[in-house]
Scaffold this motif. Structure first.
Motif, mmCIF file in Angstrom:
data_model
loop_
_atom_site.group_PDB
_atom_site.id
_atom_site.type_symbol
_atom_site.label_atom_id
_atom_site.label_comp_id
_atom_site.label_asym_id
_atom_site.label_seq_id
_atom_site.Cartn_x
_atom_site.Cartn_y
_atom_site.Cartn_z
ATOM 1 N N ALA A 1 0.836 -1.209 0.000
ATOM 2 C CA ALA A 1 0.000 0.000 0.000
ATOM 3 C C ALA A 1 0.867 1.254 0.000
ATOM 4 O O ALA A 1 0.582 2.219 -0.714
ATOM 5 N N VAL A 2 1.932 1.225 0.805
ATOM 6 C CA VAL A 2 2.813 2.390 0.860
ATOM 7 C C VAL A 2 3.494 2.620 -0.481
ATOM 8 O O VAL A 2 3.559 3.751 -0.985
ATOM 9 N N LEU A 3 3.990 1.566 -1.095
ATOM 10 C CA LEU A 3 4.670 1.712 -2.381
ATOM 11 C C LEU A 3 3.702 2.160 -3.472
ATOM 12 O O LEU A 3 4.073 2.927 -4.366
ATOM 13 N N SER A 4 2.469 1.673 -3.426
ATOM 14 C CA SER A 4 1.483 2.088 -4.424
ATOM 15 C C SER A 4 1.084 3.545 -4.233
ATOM 16 O O SER A 4 0.933 4.292 -5.200
ATOM 17 N N ALA A 5 0.900 3.950 -2.963
ATOM 18 C CA ALA A 5 0.533 5.339 -2.698
ATOM 19 C C ALA A 5 1.679 6.291 -2.985
ATOM 20 O O ALA A 5 1.458 7.489 -3.204
ATOM 21 N N LEU A 6 2.916 5.767 -3.009
ATOM 22 C CA LEU A 6 4.065 6.619 -3.247
ATOM 23 C C LEU A 6 4.009 7.271 -4.630
ATOM 24 O O LEU A 6 4.392 8.425 -4.789
ATOM 25 N N GLY A 7 3.537 6.518 -5.626
ATOM 26 C CA GLY A 7 3.428 7.114 -6.958
ATOM 27 C C GLY A 7 2.488 8.307 -6.979
ATOM 28 O O GLY A 7 2.789 9.348 -7.564
ATOM 29 N N ILE A 8 1.323 8.167 -6.340
ATOM 30 C CA ILE A 8 0.372 9.281 -6.267
ATOM 31 C C ILE A 8 0.965 10.438 -5.465
ATOM 32 O O ILE A 8 0.837 11.613 -5.835
ATOM 33 N N SER A 9 1.629 10.111 -4.344
ATOM 34 C CA SER A 9 2.172 11.180 -3.504
ATOM 35 C C SER A 9 3.243 11.972 -4.234
ATOM 36 O O SER A 9 3.333 13.199 -4.077
ATOM 37 N N ILE A 10 4.057 11.299 -5.054
ATOM 38 C CA ILE A 10 5.068 12.026 -5.829
ATOM 39 C C ILE A 10 4.403 12.984 -6.809
ATOM 40 O O ILE A 10 4.840 14.121 -6.980
ATOM 41 N N GLY A 11 3.324 12.527 -7.459
ATOM 42 C CA GLY A 11 2.627 13.409 -8.394
ATOM 43 C C GLY A 11 2.021 14.617 -7.721
ATOM 44 O O GLY A 11 2.156 15.748 -8.199
ATOM 45 N N VAL A 12 1.359 14.417 -6.572
ATOM 46 C CA VAL A 12 0.747 15.541 -5.855
ATOM 47 C C VAL A 12 1.814 16.474 -5.306
ATOM 48 O O VAL A 12 1.696 17.706 -5.381
#
Length: 421
Positions: A48-59
């Motif tokens: 979950a953390v690794l998947s959310a990392l992609g979104i967090s980098i974009g935001v």
């Protein structure tokens, strides 16, 4: 005994047609659906953390690439405003056979104009200044210096600052005190005004004035550098000053600066508005307006790409999650879970991943903006529209990324899902 059975058989058929004998699925409450949707996040924390990392980098990218230019732009706007982009100068036309005198009430009338934020004035007293009564009137030390009566709010309008000493207070302007411009102080041989030392004195029209302050150079009004300023009330009492302002400094809202400029002549001198000269807006105002309309679309495009990449990562994670949890899905279907509940479970998990990444990315981006602005000495500006738009975009991307995996999970037949390994 057979008649009731015959009567009950058509009744059962009617109930079956009405759907009364069908097994109704259990309706799950909203909190139950939310708990099921977030179950995958709790049990697979690292993924979950690794998947959310992609979104967090974009935001975070979107917050940074909009916040840092906005802070830089605000700092630039403040520097341009310091150049007097919103200031106008009002004075009578020069070279008239009969000198034009602006009314004493002109400053008050200017302040009543709606978009005007500040107004102040100086007036030439046509007095002579000397460093000492032992110096003759033709001595070079007094050449080129003008004695101006000044209002107490002058410095805030022209952006002036005190080098040493102080400017006029309500009490000072009633007594024979003087504040010297930067060059005037040098020409009169007066340096720093010290608190513990006796203040220097100068002679203006045979009257002694106590020097209470020296100004820094005033870029917006260079004539003040060569001026000896006296209090407005003291000039009336001591120097036979009539109270008519010579120059009026006006600050107005930049959006209405041209409109204010058009009404000032009739405002300050209604009898003869054609005898009043108004300075044109500074070239800095045009530069400021041009700067306000520029924005880096390239940075926004890069942030959008980063969000899209993060959404693809979430979609990939959700598809793999469906494949790994086929037995769980089949068991839930066999126990009575509907396709809609399966879809909601995986869609909620996808949106939760995106929301988690959006919150983390926003916090990280804001911290970077604050740190970089503080390092550069800029005011911190966090644009609300890109921040909220980035979070909303991340959630929408998460919903779009979770549609196909949720539909695929809902379509799995229970027997096939339970038979899979």
């Amino acid at each position: 005994m057979t008649a009731p059975a015959k009567r009950s058989r058509p009744a059962r058929r009617r109930r079956r047609r009405r759907g009364e004998d069908r097994i109704k699925p259990v309706r799950l409450a909203l909190l139950d659906l939310l708990g099921l949707g977030l179950l995958g996040l709790r049990t697979r924390k690292l993924r979950a953390v690794l998947s959310a990392l992609g979104i967090s980098i974009g935001v975070a990218t979107m917050v940074v690439v909009t916040g840092i230019p906005a802070s830089s732009q605000r700092a630039l706007m403040e520097e341009i405003s310091a150049l007097g982009s919103n200031m106008l100068r009002v004075q009578p036309l020069a070279g008239q056979a009969v000198p034009v005198k602006l009314p004493e009430e002109a400053v008050g009338m200017v302040r009543r104009v709606g978009p005007v934020t500040e107004a102040s004035a100086v007036a030439n007293t046509h007095a002579a200044v000397q460093r000492s009564d032992l110096i003759g009137d033709d001595d070079f030390s007094g050449t080129g210096l003008s004695v101006l009566a000044a209002r107490r709010d002058l410095l805030s309008v022209v952006g002036g600052k005190v080098f040493s000493g102080r400017f006029f207070s309500a009490a000072d302007e009633q007594f024979p005190t003087a504040v010297l411009g930067y060059r005037a102080a040098s020409q009169l041989g007066i340096g720093e005004i010290r608190e513990n030392a006796p203040p220097p004195q100068i002679q203006i029209d045979k009257s002694w004035f106590t020097v209470i302050g020296v100004l820094h150079s005033v870029p917006l009004s260079n004539d003040l550098d060569n001026a000896v300023l006296t209090g407005w009330a003291a000039a009336k009492k001591t120097l036979r000053f009539e109270g008519n302002p010579t120059v009026i400094y006006v600050k107005a809202r930049e959006d209405y600066l041209e409109d204010v400029r058009s009404v000032l002549p009739a405002t300050v001198f209604p009898e003869q508005p054609g005898q009043v000269q108004i300075s044109r807006p500074s070239d800095a105002l045009a530069a400021k307006r041009a700067t306000q309309h520029t924005f880096s679309s390239l940075f926004l495009a890069l942030a959008g790409v980063a969000l899209l990449v993060g959404g693809v990562g979430v979609a990939n994670t959700m598809v793999i999650s469906v494949l790994e949890r086929r037995r769980d899905i089949g068991l839930r279907r066999a126990l009575g879970a509907t396709r809609g509940q399966i879809r909601v479970q995986f869609l909620t998990e996808s949106v939760g991943l995106s929301l988690l990444g959006a919150i983390a990315g926003t916090l990280f981006g804001v911290l970077i903006d604050i740190g970089y602005a503080a390092h550069q000495g800029w005011p911190t500006v966090i644009p609300l529209l890109p921040v909220t738009g980035g979070c909303l975009g991340a959630v929408l991307i998460g919903m779009a990324a979770g549609v196909y995996p949720s539909v695929r999970a809902a379509r799995l037949p229970p027997t096939e899902a339970l038979a899979s390994t």
